[in-house]
Design an enzyme around this catalytic site. Structure first.
Site, short mmCIF file in Angstrom:
data_model
loop_
_atom_site.label_atom_id
_atom_site.label_comp_id
_atom_site.label_asym_id
_atom_site.label_seq_id
_atom_site.Cartn_x
_atom_site.Cartn_y
_atom_site.Cartn_z
N GLU A 51 1.70 -0.64 -5.41
CA GLU A 51 0.70 0.57 -5.58
C GLU A 51 2.05 1.49 -5.79
O GLU A 51 1.70 2.52 -4.29
CB GLU A 51 -0.23 1.23 -4.23
CG GLU A 51 -0.98 2.14 -4.58
CD GLU A 51 -1.99 2.01 -3.44
OE1 GLU A 51 -3.22 2.89 -4.35
OE2 GLU A 51 -1.45 2.44 -2.59
N ASP A 104 0.82 -1.12 0.25
CA ASP A 104 0.39 -0.45 -0.07
C ASP A 104 1.15 1.04 -0.26
O ASP A 104 2.19 1.42 1.00
CB ASP A 104 -1.05 -0.18 1.82
CG ASP A 104 -1.51 0.94 1.83
OD1 ASP A 104 -3.01 0.98 0.35
OD2 ASP A 104 -1.71 1.33 2.38
C1 BGC Z 1 -5.49 2.12 0.08
C2 BGC Z 1 -6.74 2.63 0.31
C3 BGC Z 1 -6.38 2.86 1.50
C4 BGC Z 1 -5.37 3.58 1.82
C5 BGC Z 1 -4.54 4.35 2.91
C6 BGC Z 1 -3.91 3.32 -0.29
O1 BGC Z 1 -4.20 3.78 -1.21
O2 BGC Z 1 -5.25 1.52 -1.64
O3 BGC Z 1 -7.87 1.49 -0.22
O4 BGC Z 1 -7.49 3.67 1.98
O5 BGC Z 1 -3.93 3.28 1.22
O6 BGC Z 1 -3.74 2.70 3.59
#
Ligand code: BGC
Length: 553
Positions: A244, A205
């Site tokens: 990500e 993440d």
């Molecule tokens: C996730 C989200 C989340 C955020 C905070 C993001 O990049 O994909 O769903 O709310 O990170 O953890």
């Protein structure tokens, strides 16, 4: 050394299926999905043909951000089951040949995590610098605020200890400080723990947030990512990080590891995704074609992860305001479909107006694009969203198994939509019986994608089609070639492709029965139906088509 032991680089032509245990299947009748329910549906997933499950966070949580706010990284949210249930699930998945990865959310914790409670207990707390504290935070740049509907700063004042703490996301999600070696060690321990229980890797993440804004700044923040990868490889060769990293290509490639490929194994292609939507809105191949042409090749053993929708808003943040408006007008005109001024809280099938032909084309395009496709649960049956649910939860609704929903015997954790995307119209059971359903189409696409590894990792060339609405490319690997074309508009088009080196070849359609021949000067005429899709395997006239594919070694 040349690559292509397919099982060593399994992720390069995996089909990744993202699901939330909480909304997939309720196994104990309390309205909340759980590991027991998920385990019951493993055969469904194996039958669909996906090869890797990505589990959204399943850890104990106050659930203020759908589990992305964690209070214990070493356990299971009791609503979803026990560690025992998790192990049974892993055992069943592995028996059916499915790999599993999980969300690694270590940019921040919940403010209810014992580490944060300890950290904020006083300035001399031994865990004080597990988080990022400041007396005089830098003034906010509005672009830093990720959720502008709820926050107006990334700093929050803590009355008790008299300092500000950093929270890149919500104020209840304080950022962990990877500038502290103890925190870095703890993150490795978390990876080690779950890999020991069978995970093949993690979807990381918010990667750029994780390594930036820490105290003290890391001399080389990327070294931390390389350290994590090295640790994982020592523990379990073939384990992966799926990152990500929503950055422009030129900044993003650093996350693969500066040409070495020793950091994030796969990065989501956010740019390609956003341009694909622009292309669909305009029925113009141009934006997507330009992304594919600009996109750097990932280092050896790294890969792009391709997607059209995920569990978050459809972010359009890398497009201009004018381009965003075009997409809003085409796919989400009403205000309640839009979110954060930069995205849409809708699923793909509803954005495409439920037009099955167009939806099938969109997913065919996704599976044919160079990289590893990642799909979000329910996409395979064309689920819509429920705009009555708050914010991004609109797309995180219960899986629709049967006419009556089939997710739970009890009141479900979230509501399914009414109307044309309600369970009585869109569900697994009906589509299993219908050979022309979207579910069957997914099965076919997955089967073909797996049989054509050159699509995933071959050298690709975007082709001129002579028609703005038709996007085509060819992928070549080990002397085998697949040519694909997609018509983004709803009228039939005849296109002409120039296929250098394939003079007099025969192209066999992999999606329907049929062949087409390349002329002596390397040109092929390709009729494309409205929203038509063609996947064509090339074979020289003397070789039977079925012998010409790249064989898995
Ligand atoms: C996730 C989200 C989340 C955020 C905070 C993001 O990049 O994909 O769903 O709310 O990170 O953890």
């Amino acid at each position: 050394m040349r690559l292509t032991y397919t099982s060593d680089v399994w992720y390069k032509n995996a089909v990744v299926y993202c699901l939330d245990v909480e909304t997939f299947k309720d196994g104990n009748g309390d309205g909340v999905g759980d590991f027991r329910g998920l385990t019951q549906e493993i055969d469904y997933l194996a039958g669909l043909g996906v090869t890797c499950l990505w589990l959204m966070p399943f850890f104990p949580t106050p659930n203020k951000d759908d589990g992305y706010d964690i209070t214990d990284f070493y356990s299971i949210d009791p609503r979803l089951g026990t560690l025992g249930d998790f192990v049974e699930f892993m055992r069943t998945a592995s028996d059916r040949g499915l790999r599993v990865i999980a969300d690694l959310v270590v940019n921040h914790t919940s403010d209810q995590h014992p580490w944060f409670k300890e950290s904020r207990s006083g300035r001399d707390s031994p865990r004080r610098d597990w988080y990022v504290w400041s007396d005089t935070p830098e003034p906010d740049d509005p672009k830093q605020v990720v959720f502008p509907d709820k926050e107006d700063s990334v700093w929050e004042y803590d009355e008790g200890s008299g300092q500000y703490y950093l929270h890149s996301f919500y104020r209840h999600q304080p950022d962990l400080n990877v500038g502290n070696p103890e925190v870095r060690d703890e993150i490795a321990r978390i990876l080690g723990f779950w890999m020991e229980l069978g995970l093949s890797g993690f979807r990381v993440d918010a990667v750029p947030f994780l390594i930036e804004n820490v105290n003290p700044q890391l001399a080389n923040p990327h070294e931390f990512l390389a350290d994590l990868r090295a640790f994982m490889t020592r523990r379990k060769g073939g384990s992966i990080l799926l990152g990500e990293v929503n950055l422009p290509y030129k900044d993003l490639v650093r996350y693969f590891g500066d040409g070495l490929g020793d950091q994030i194994t796969m990065c989501f292609d956010f740019i390609g995704m956003q341009r694909a939507w622009l292309s669909m809105a305009r029925s113009d191949a141009g934006p997507l074609a330009s992304a594919l042409r600009e996109r750097p090749e990932p280092p050896k053993d790294c890969q792009w992860a391709m997607f059209l929708r995920n569990h978050d808003e459809l972010t359009l943040d890398k497009l201009t305001k004018a381009e965003q408006k075009e997409i809003f007008a085409a796919f989400g005109p009403s205000k309640d479909m839009q979110i954060y001024d930069r995205g849409l809280r809708r699923r793909l099938p509803s954005m495409l107006g439920g037009d099955l032909r167009r939806i099938k084309m969109a997913y065919s395009l996704l599976f044919s694009l160079p990289g590893t496709p990642v799909i979000f649960y329910g996409e395979e049956i064309g689920m819509g969203e429920n705009l009555d649910e708050e914010g991004r939860m609109a797309v995180r609704i219960p899986m629709q198994w049967s006419k009556d929903g089939g997710f739970s015997q009890a009141e479900p954790v979230r509501e399914v939509p009414e109307g044309s995307f309600a369970p009585d119209r869109v569900n697994v059971a009906d589509q299993k019986r219908d050979t022309s359903s979207l579910l069957r189409w997914f099965q076919l696409l997955i089967e073909r994608y797996r049989e054509c590894p050159e699509l995933a990792w071959g050298e690709y060339t975007v082709l001129d089609t002579g028609h703005p609405a038709v996007i085509a490319h060819r992928s070549d690997a080990d002397g085998a070639t697949v040519v694909v074309a997609h018509n983004l508009c709803d009228t039939a088009q005849d296109v002409e492709l120039k296929l250098a080196g394939l003079e007099r070849y025969r192209l066999t359609d992999l999606l329907v029965d049929g062949t087409v021949d390349v002329s002596a000067d390397g040109v092929v005429q390709l009729p494309m139906g409205p929203h038509g899709c063609r996947w064509l395997r090339a074979a020289p006239p003397e070789i039977a088509p079925e012998d010409a594919s790249v064989k898995a070694r």
